[in-house]
Motif scaffolding. Structure first.
Motif, mmCIF file in Angstrom:
data_model
loop_
_atom_site.group_PDB
_atom_site.id
_atom_site.type_symbol
_atom_site.label_atom_id
_atom_site.label_comp_id
_atom_site.label_asym_id
_atom_site.label_seq_id
_atom_site.Cartn_x
_atom_site.Cartn_y
_atom_site.Cartn_z
ATOM 1 N N ASP A 1 0.751 -1.019 -0.037
ATOM 2 C CA ASP A 1 0.095 0.024 -0.069
ATOM 3 C C ASP A 1 0.807 0.995 -0.138
ATOM 4 O O ASP A 1 1.744 1.244 0.611
ATOM 5 N N LYS A 2 0.422 2.097 -0.966
ATOM 6 C CA LYS A 2 1.263 3.365 -0.846
ATOM 7 C C LYS A 2 0.734 4.511 0.013
ATOM 8 O O LYS A 2 -0.390 4.724 -0.109
ATOM 9 N N GLN A 3 1.555 5.168 0.954
ATOM 10 C CA GLN A 3 1.054 6.109 1.809
ATOM 11 C C GLN A 3 2.306 7.102 2.067
ATOM 12 O O GLN A 3 3.358 6.754 2.363
ATOM 13 N N ASP A 4 2.354 8.310 1.781
ATOM 14 C CA ASP A 4 3.167 9.436 1.676
ATOM 15 C C ASP A 4 4.490 8.905 1.175
ATOM 16 O O ASP A 4 5.587 9.144 1.717
ATOM 17 N N HIS A 5 4.417 8.602 0.080
ATOM 18 C CA HIS A 5 5.588 8.224 -0.879
ATOM 19 C C HIS A 5 6.494 7.154 -0.440
ATOM 20 O O HIS A 5 7.454 6.940 -0.750
ATOM 21 N N LYS A 6 5.652 6.479 0.324
ATOM 22 C CA LYS A 6 6.406 5.195 0.716
ATOM 23 C C LYS A 6 5.483 4.097 0.488
ATOM 24 O O LYS A 6 4.248 3.905 0.638
ATOM 25 N N TYR A 7 5.867 2.694 0.267
ATOM 26 C CA TYR A 7 5.187 1.593 0.069
ATOM 27 C C TYR A 7 5.213 0.836 1.422
ATOM 28 O O TYR A 7 6.347 0.784 1.824
ATOM 29 N N ILE B 1 7.652 -4.065 6.479
ATOM 30 C CA ILE B 1 8.583 -3.158 5.656
ATOM 31 C C ILE B 1 8.189 -2.349 4.934
ATOM 32 O O ILE B 1 7.158 -2.570 4.339
ATOM 33 N N ASN B 2 8.944 -1.174 4.843
ATOM 34 C CA ASN B 2 8.848 -0.028 3.982
ATOM 35 C C ASN B 2 9.623 -0.093 2.867
ATOM 36 O O ASN B 2 10.803 -0.526 3.281
ATOM 37 N N ALA B 3 9.160 0.536 1.948
ATOM 38 C CA ALA B 3 10.051 0.717 0.670
ATOM 39 C C ALA B 3 9.896 2.216 -0.093
ATOM 40 O O ALA B 3 8.656 2.646 -0.170
ATOM 41 N N TRP B 4 10.857 2.853 -0.565
ATOM 42 C CA TRP B 4 10.666 4.047 -0.727
ATOM 43 C C TRP B 4 11.926 4.455 -1.651
ATOM 44 O O TRP B 4 12.988 3.537 -1.793
ATOM 45 N N HIS B 5 11.755 5.388 -2.450
ATOM 46 C CA HIS B 5 12.969 5.802 -3.474
ATOM 47 C C HIS B 5 13.030 7.403 -3.749
ATOM 48 O O HIS B 5 11.887 7.878 -3.525
ATOM 49 N N ASP B 6 14.234 7.717 -4.184
ATOM 50 C CA ASP B 6 14.361 9.153 -4.653
ATOM 51 C C ASP B 6 13.398 9.605 -5.780
ATOM 52 O O ASP B 6 12.877 8.710 -6.310
ATOM 53 N N TYR B 7 13.417 10.802 -6.163
ATOM 54 C CA TYR B 7 12.515 11.204 -7.273
ATOM 55 C C TYR B 7 12.888 10.505 -8.632
ATOM 56 O O TYR B 7 12.154 10.338 -9.525
ATOM 57 N N TRP C 1 15.405 2.601 -0.810
ATOM 58 C CA TRP C 1 15.594 2.020 0.582
ATOM 59 C C TRP C 1 14.489 1.166 0.870
ATOM 60 O O TRP C 1 13.280 1.031 0.470
ATOM 61 N N LEU C 2 15.008 0.347 1.965
ATOM 62 C CA LEU C 2 14.065 -0.676 2.662
ATOM 63 C C LEU C 2 13.998 -0.452 4.020
ATOM 64 O O LEU C 2 15.333 -0.023 4.632
ATOM 65 N N THR D 1 17.808 -0.024 7.885
ATOM 66 C CA THR D 1 17.752 0.559 6.790
ATOM 67 C C THR D 1 18.723 0.011 5.767
ATOM 68 O O THR D 1 19.929 -0.148 5.913
ATOM 69 N N VAL D 2 18.072 -0.356 4.655
ATOM 70 C CA VAL D 2 18.976 -0.859 3.512
ATOM 71 C C VAL D 2 19.004 0.247 2.361
ATOM 72 O O VAL D 2 17.864 0.644 1.935
ATOM 73 N N THR D 3 19.997 0.734 1.903
ATOM 74 C CA THR D 3 20.140 1.791 0.754
ATOM 75 C C THR D 3 20.626 0.935 -0.228
ATOM 76 O O THR D 3 21.890 0.437 -0.476
ATOM 77 N N LEU D 4 19.856 1.225 -1.392
ATOM 78 C CA LEU D 4 20.217 0.427 -2.750
ATOM 79 C C LEU D 4 20.594 1.574 -3.607
ATOM 80 O O LEU D 4 19.649 2.316 -4.027
ATOM 81 N N MET D 5 21.675 1.651 -4.155
ATOM 82 C CA MET D 5 22.496 2.685 -4.851
ATOM 83 C C MET D 5 22.587 2.379 -6.367
ATOM 84 O O MET D 5 22.612 1.092 -6.582
ATOM 85 N N PHE D 6 22.617 3.344 -7.061
ATOM 86 C CA PHE D 6 22.908 3.194 -8.601
ATOM 87 C C PHE D 6 24.513 2.483 -8.672
ATOM 88 O O PHE D 6 25.044 2.690 -7.713
ATOM 89 N N HIS D 7 24.487 1.624 -9.812
ATOM 90 C CA HIS D 7 25.796 0.755 -9.922
ATOM 91 C C HIS D 7 26.002 -0.216 -8.743
ATOM 92 O O HIS D 7 27.190 -0.633 -8.560
#
Length: 88
Positions: free
Chosen positions: A22-28, A33-39, A45-46, A52-58
């Motif tokens: 469910d999506k609430q306030d830009h987070k799923y 567990i919550n999941a969200w991303h930058d613009y 992030w999880l 907090t797990v940060t998944l970054m480009f590359h």
């Protein structure tokens, strides 16, 4: 302990939460567990309790937590999500 899941598996968890949560306030939210991303989606992030797990480009990955028991619970929930998602 951090090597129990790869970035690929964490991305599968992220996608599962984004797809089924469910999506609430830009987070799923799915379960605890919550999941969200930058613009632009390059960083995702999880989150679970103090984890907090940060998944970054590359394919960069950063895992932060205070209590090992919370991280262990988080990993078990992630494994359950990936197992349930691939077996259906």
């Amino acid at each position: 302990m951090n090597n129990r899941l790869t970035i690929r598996e964490f991305l599968k968890v992220f996608d599962c939460i984004r797809t089924n949560g469910d999506k609430q306030d830009h987070k799923y939210h799915l379960g605890e567990i919550n999941a969200w991303h930058d613009y632009d989606g390059y960083t995702c992030w999880l989150g679970y309790k103090d984890v907090t797990v940060t998944l970054m480009f590359h394919s960069s990955l950063k895992i932060e937590y205070d209590k090992a028991s919370n991280y262990s619970d988080f990993i078990q929930q992630c494994l359950s999500l990936t197992h349930n998602n691939t077996s259906s």
